[in-house]
Design a protein around this motif. Structure first.
Motif, PDB file in Angstrom:
ATOM      1  N   GLU A 177       0.896  -1.180  -0.041  1.00 28.10           N
ATOM      2  CA  GLU A 177      -0.037  -0.093   0.132  1.00 28.10           C
ATOM      3  C   GLU A 177       1.084   1.347   0.010  1.00 28.10           C
ATOM      4  N   ILE A 178       0.600   2.261  -0.759  1.00 23.25           N
ATOM      5  CA  ILE A 178       1.067   3.501  -1.038  1.00 23.25           C
ATOM      6  C   ILE A 178       0.229   4.474  -0.641  1.00 23.25           C
ATOM      7  N   PHE A 196      -5.415  11.811   0.005  1.00 24.07           N
ATOM      8  CA  PHE A 196      -6.906  11.770  -0.918  1.00 24.07           C
ATOM      9  C   PHE A 196      -6.731  10.230  -1.630  1.00 24.07           C
ATOM     10  N   ILE A 197      -5.638   9.508  -1.726  1.00 23.40           N
ATOM     11  CA  ILE A 197      -5.776   8.302  -2.122  1.00 23.40           C
ATOM     12  C   ILE A 197      -4.575   7.256  -1.772  1.00 23.40           C
ATOM     13  N   ASP A 198      -4.701   6.119  -1.782  1.00 19.05           N
ATOM     14  CA  ASP A 198      -4.094   4.918  -1.406  1.00 19.05           C
ATOM     15  C   ASP A 198      -4.253   3.923  -2.687  1.00 19.05           C
ATOM     16  N   ILE A 236       4.416   9.331 -14.192  1.00 23.61           N
ATOM     17  CA  ILE A 236       5.311   9.555 -12.759  1.00 23.61           C
ATOM     18  C   ILE A 236       4.197  10.652 -12.209  1.00 23.61           C
ATOM     19  N   PRO A 237       2.956  10.035 -11.530  1.00 22.43           N
ATOM     20  CA  PRO A 237       2.399  11.197 -10.670  1.00 22.43           C
ATOM     21  C   PRO A 237       2.978  11.653  -9.584  1.00 22.43           C
ATOM     22  N   GLY A 238       2.664  12.559  -8.864  1.00 23.17           N
ATOM     23  CA  GLY A 238       2.981  12.853  -7.611  1.00 23.17           C
ATOM     24  C   GLY A 238       3.034  14.545  -7.224  1.00 23.17           C
ATOM     25  N   SER A 239       3.143  14.883  -6.098  1.00 26.06           N
ATOM     26  CA  SER A 239       3.034  16.183  -5.655  1.00 26.06           C
ATOM     27  C   SER A 239       4.678  16.709  -5.619  1.00 26.06           C
TER      28      SER A 239
END
Length: 68
Positions: free
Chosen positions: A15-16, A22-24, A42-45
């Motif tokens: 699990e990430i 907002f999401i796992d 490559i998603p991410g903040s």
């Protein structure tokens, strides 16, 4: 015919949790499992991005996938 397959990949399986909360995502494939991709997203903040930019094993994997 739709033959699209979306695979979530991370350094380790499991699990990430997004830093936004907002999401796992349950990641079933590690970077050791996947060696190529037609499209790599490559998603991410900004926070997550800055952390991963220091992670040499992830950067090496991205370079390898990109070379194929």
């Amino acid at each position: 015919m739709d033959n699209t397959e979306v695979i979530f990949v991370a350094e380790k399986t499991g699990e990430i949790k997004a830093d936004s909360g907002f999401i796992d995502i349950n990641v079933k494939h590690s970077i050791d499992d996947i060696k190529n991709a037609d499209i790599l997203i490559i998603p991410g903040s900004t926070i997550g991005f800055m952390q991963e930019m220091k992670n040499e094993s992830v950067l090496k994997w991205i370079r390898e996938v990109d070379s194929r």
